[in-house]
Design a protein around this motif. Sequence first.
Motif, PDB file in Angstrom:
ATOM      1  N   TYR A  90       0.837  -1.199   0.000  1.00 31.73           N
ATOM      2  CA  TYR A  90       0.000   0.000   0.000  1.00 31.73           C
ATOM      3  C   TYR A  90       0.870   1.246   0.000  1.00 31.73           C
ATOM      4  N   LEU A  91       0.358   2.285  -0.658  1.00 36.23           N
ATOM      5  CA  LEU A  91       0.937   3.617  -0.578  1.00 36.23           C
ATOM      6  C   LEU A  91      -0.130   4.554  -0.032  1.00 36.23           C
ATOM      7  N   TYR A  92       0.310   5.504   0.782  1.00 44.65           N
ATOM      8  CA  TYR A  92      -0.580   6.513   1.348  1.00 44.65           C
ATOM      9  C   TYR A  92      -0.040   7.895   0.993  1.00 44.65           C
ATOM     10  N   ALA A  93      -0.936   8.814   0.699  1.00 43.52           N
ATOM     11  CA  ALA A  93      -0.536  10.195   0.443  1.00 43.52           C
ATOM     12  C   ALA A  93      -1.339  11.103   1.357  1.00 43.52           C
ATOM     13  N   GLU A  94      -0.663  12.110   1.898  1.00 44.01           N
ATOM     14  CA  GLU A  94      -1.320  13.112   2.728  1.00 44.01           C
ATOM     15  C   GLU A  94      -0.940  14.486   2.213  1.00 44.01           C
ATOM     16  N   SER A  95      -1.954  15.325   2.032  1.00 43.10           N
ATOM     17  CA  SER A  95      -1.739  16.687   1.548  1.00 43.10           C
ATOM     18  C   SER A  95      -2.326  17.666   2.540  1.00 43.10           C
ATOM     19  N   SER A  96      -1.564  18.717   2.830  1.00 39.54           N
ATOM     20  CA  SER A  96      -2.062  19.765   3.721  1.00 39.54           C
ATOM     21  C   SER A  96      -1.576  21.125   3.231  1.00 39.54           C
ATOM     22  N   VAL A  97      -2.327  22.137   3.597  1.00 41.32           N
ATOM     23  CA  VAL A  97      -2.059  23.492   3.129  1.00 41.32           C
ATOM     24  C   VAL A  97      -0.846  24.094   3.832  1.00 41.32           C
ATOM     25  N   VAL A  98      -0.052  24.824   3.092  1.00 39.22           N
ATOM     26  CA  VAL A  98       1.061  25.606   3.632  1.00 39.22           C
ATOM     27  C   VAL A  98       0.663  27.077   3.647  1.00 39.22           C
ATOM     28  N   LYS A  99       0.116  27.546   2.528  1.00 37.14           N
ATOM     29  CA  LYS A  99      -0.342  28.937   2.389  1.00 37.14           C
ATOM     30  C   LYS A  99      -1.640  28.912   1.619  1.00 37.14           C
ATOM     31  N   ASN A 100      -2.682  29.446   2.212  1.00 37.80           N
ATOM     32  CA  ASN A 100      -4.001  29.443   1.605  1.00 37.80           C
ATOM     33  C   ASN A 100      -4.393  30.861   1.232  1.00 37.80           C
ATOM     34  N   GLY A 101      -3.872  31.331   0.112  1.00 35.07           N
ATOM     35  CA  GLY A 101      -4.159  32.687  -0.331  1.00 35.07           C
ATOM     36  C   GLY A 101      -5.494  32.797  -1.036  1.00 35.07           C
ATOM     37  N   ARG A 102      -5.849  34.014  -1.368  1.00 35.49           N
ATOM     38  CA  ARG A 102      -7.127  34.273  -2.036  1.00 35.49           C
ATOM     39  C   ARG A 102      -7.159  33.675  -3.436  1.00 35.49           C
ATOM     40  N   SER A 103      -6.039  33.801  -4.165  1.00 35.52           N
ATOM     41  CA  SER A 103      -6.018  33.278  -5.533  1.00 35.52           C
ATOM     42  C   SER A 103      -4.960  32.198  -5.753  1.00 35.52           C
ATOM     43  N   VAL A 104      -3.968  32.096  -4.869  1.00 27.72           N
ATOM     44  CA  VAL A 104      -2.926  31.085  -5.000  1.00 27.72           C
ATOM     45  C   VAL A 104      -2.789  30.348  -3.665  1.00 27.72           C
ATOM     46  N   ALA A 105      -2.731  29.019  -3.755  1.00 26.78           N
ATOM     47  CA  ALA A 105      -2.604  28.192  -2.553  1.00 26.78           C
ATOM     48  C   ALA A 105      -1.457  27.203  -2.748  1.00 26.78           C
ATOM     49  N   THR A 106      -0.676  26.993  -1.682  1.00 25.01           N
ATOM     50  CA  THR A 106       0.447  26.066  -1.722  1.00 25.01           C
ATOM     51  C   THR A 106       0.197  24.929  -0.733  1.00 25.01           C
TER      52      THR A 106
END
Length: 130
Positions: A90-106
């Motif tokens: 099995y492989l697992y992936a987790e994604s979480s926000v670093v910067k949640n801007g109005r028009s650009v998100a990382t």
Amino acid sequence: MQVEDARSFFAKDLFATETVGIEIVDIEENYCKTKLKVEKKHLNANNTVMGGCIYTLVDFTFAIASNVGNNPTSTLTSNIVYNAPAVGEYLYAESSVVKNGRSVATYTVSVTDENGKLIATATSVGFRKA
């Protein structure tokens, strides 16, 4: 959005869900965890999971995390580092926000095997449609 609602909505992404076989495990706003049961079709000639398969896992996990509870988001750029060959079941992936801007998100995305071994890390940047 609940996990079942996300599964229903993102089931429309047939490449990730049907062809590759990625499943949504958990979601929260700006966060997603997915899993992939590794099958023979995911392996390359060296009998390890193909890099493109791992990238699809990263991209799909980012897409879910960045779209649940937010304006529609599309990928601007993504950078992945393959840290170790993936050879487990099995492989697992987790994604979480670093910067949640109005028009650009990382977001960051990490891929691990069932033993917690780090397989890949990625940074994905998305554009939020107003």
